[in-house]
Scaffold this motif. Structure first.
Motif, mmCIF file in Angstrom:
data_model
loop_
_atom_site.group_PDB
_atom_site.id
_atom_site.type_symbol
_atom_site.label_atom_id
_atom_site.label_comp_id
_atom_site.label_asym_id
_atom_site.label_seq_id
_atom_site.Cartn_x
_atom_site.Cartn_y
_atom_site.Cartn_z
ATOM 1 N N TYR A 114 1.018 -1.220 0.045
ATOM 2 C CA TYR A 114 -0.063 -0.131 -0.002
ATOM 3 C C TYR A 114 0.710 1.217 0.195
ATOM 4 O O TYR A 114 0.284 2.485 -0.118
ATOM 5 C CB TYR A 114 -0.806 0.088 1.216
ATOM 6 C CG TYR A 114 -2.096 -1.178 1.267
ATOM 7 C CD1 TYR A 114 -3.090 -0.686 0.294
ATOM 8 C CD2 TYR A 114 -2.279 -2.251 1.954
ATOM 9 C CE1 TYR A 114 -3.996 -1.716 0.299
ATOM 10 C CE2 TYR A 114 -3.093 -3.154 1.800
ATOM 11 C CZ TYR A 114 -3.888 -2.953 0.978
ATOM 12 O OH TYR A 114 -4.993 -3.786 0.789
ATOM 13 N N LEU A 119 -0.214 2.126 -7.036
ATOM 14 C CA LEU A 119 -1.423 2.022 -6.129
ATOM 15 C C LEU A 119 -2.757 1.814 -7.114
ATOM 16 O O LEU A 119 -3.855 1.290 -6.696
ATOM 17 C CB LEU A 119 -1.601 3.342 -5.435
ATOM 18 C CG LEU A 119 -0.708 3.393 -4.249
ATOM 19 C CD1 LEU A 119 -0.944 4.799 -3.521
ATOM 20 C CD2 LEU A 119 -0.569 2.104 -3.217
ATOM 21 N N SER A 141 -5.198 2.690 -0.518
ATOM 22 C CA SER A 141 -4.750 2.616 -1.859
ATOM 23 C C SER A 141 -4.976 3.984 -2.626
ATOM 24 O O SER A 141 -4.527 4.106 -3.598
ATOM 25 C CB SER A 141 -5.578 1.742 -2.632
ATOM 26 O OG SER A 141 -5.594 0.421 -2.104
ATOM 27 N N PRO A 143 -3.690 7.542 -3.089
ATOM 28 C CA PRO A 143 -2.465 8.493 -2.997
ATOM 29 C C PRO A 143 -2.642 9.858 -2.524
ATOM 30 O O PRO A 143 -1.937 10.678 -2.123
ATOM 31 C CB PRO A 143 -1.888 8.375 -4.386
ATOM 32 C CG PRO A 143 -2.690 8.117 -5.261
ATOM 33 C CD PRO A 143 -4.006 7.229 -4.534
ATOM 34 N N ARG A 150 -2.237 7.336 6.327
ATOM 35 C CA ARG A 150 -2.191 6.012 5.765
ATOM 36 C C ARG A 150 -1.224 5.212 6.575
ATOM 37 O O ARG A 150 -1.827 3.753 6.910
ATOM 38 C CB ARG A 150 -1.965 6.026 4.445
ATOM 39 C CG ARG A 150 -3.050 6.650 3.321
ATOM 40 C CD ARG A 150 -2.499 6.931 2.009
ATOM 41 N NE ARG A 150 -1.779 5.709 1.520
ATOM 42 C CZ ARG A 150 -0.634 5.684 0.661
ATOM 43 N NH1 ARG A 150 0.008 6.848 0.387
ATOM 44 N NH2 ARG A 150 -0.317 4.585 0.195
#
Length: 324
Positions: A114, A119, A141, A143, A150
């Motif tokens: 991840y 991604l 996932s 960005p 994350r």
């Protein structure tokens, strides 16, 4: 003497008058129904001897014991239900077992994918672990989400997975396969595709690998008869690709099936032609048409005509199946 007789007669008349003229005695009130008091049952209610007048209870169904050492009471119960034919229990058991087996092999939960560069391709794939929800998978996932956030989410998920798999004991190979096949045949669709894409096999388990190939092929064909476009495409891709060549990341991760079925241009041409006629996922349709163009050059006119006849007959069977 007369006065005595008169006195007795007067007493008798008075008594009769009392019983005839006195008001009736009030009826005794009916007993009030007992008021049920609901109290929580104790965690471990004491066992009481059965009452002689109580009807005998139906004994519970005997479930086969799991072959693996118990490491989780919940998994133990799921295994018993799965071995008795419960598809949903089998699917839940396998999800946990696959996750814990992978974490045991890797030493800890690995969510590094991840935080790589691909991604976009990751979004089209299922979560690395079944216990990661769709929402969590989308956040990990994405960005656009700050890396720190994350990473914080990934750390929370890792702790949750470690707690789930604490004291995990590796499952018996035969039991694992039996439960996985029950999940594929009787469980939700996701369990079937897990069976296809993640075969429940040991690396050197040649005999069971052949059993898996037969089972998967049979189930894919049965699903295709019922207009399952994903099953049709999986068969077409497997007969067109042998698993040794790289495929676009957006395609289903069916590498094991692709490697298990030998290349067969005639079968590939049939199934891919059927998929194109079903007007399913446009991305896969474009890929199917590209493969069909290459396959057409490998078939002679008679083989192509036979494939078209097969396609027409199969489409009729699908239509009948859809009307049933």
């Amino acid at each position: 003497m007369r006065w005595i007789l008169a006195l007795l007669a007067f007493a008798a008349a008075a008594a009769a008058a009392y019983f005839l003229l006195a008001p009736p005695a009030p009826e005794a009130p009916a007993p009030r129904a007992a008021v049920a008091v609901l109290t929580p049952a104790p965690a471990n209610p004491p066992s009481a001897p059965p009452s002689a007048s109580a009807a005998p209870e139906t004994p519970p169904a005997v479930l086969p014991p799991p072959q693996s050492s118990a490491w989780s009471a919940e998994q133990d119960q799921l295994a018993r239900r799965a071995l008795a034919g419960d598809g949903k229990a089998a699917a839940r058991w396998r999800e946990v077992d696959d996750t814990c087996r992978r974490i045991q092999a890797e030493g800890k939960p690995d969510l590094g994918a991840y935080f790589g560069d691909n991604l976009d391709a990751l979004m089209s794939q299922p979560p690395r672990y079944a216990q990661i929800s769709g929402e969590e998978h989308a956040l990990l996932s994405d960005p656009r989400l700050e890396t720190a956030k994350r990473q914080e989410l990934a750390a929370e998920i890792s702790l949750r997975l470690e707690a789930l798999c604490k004291d995990y004991v590796r499952s018996d190979a035969a039991e694992r396969y039996a439960i996985a096949e029950t999940a594929a045949r009787k469980g939700p669709p996701a369990a079937f595709w897990r069976f296809v894409q993640q075969p429940p096999l040991e690396p050197d388990d040649t005999g069971r690998r052949q059993q898996w190939r037969r089972s998967v092929t049979e189930q894919l064909q049965a699903r295709s008869e019922k207009n399952d476009a994903d099953a049709v495409f999986a068969l077409g891709m497997a007969y067109a690709q042998d698993g040794r060549r790289g495929l676009p990341a957006m395609l289903p991760p069916n590498e094991a099936l692709n490697a298990a079925l030998e290349d067969d241009p005639v079968q590939a041409y049939r199934w891919l032609s059927l998929y194109v006629h079903m007007h399913a996922d446009p991305r896969y349709t474009d890929q199917a048409q590209e493969w069909l163009a290459a396959l057409g050059n490998r078939l002679d006119a008679g083989q192509r005509a036979e494939a078209e006849a097969w396609l027409a007959d199969y489409r009729q069977r699908q239509a009948r199946s859809g009307n049933d």
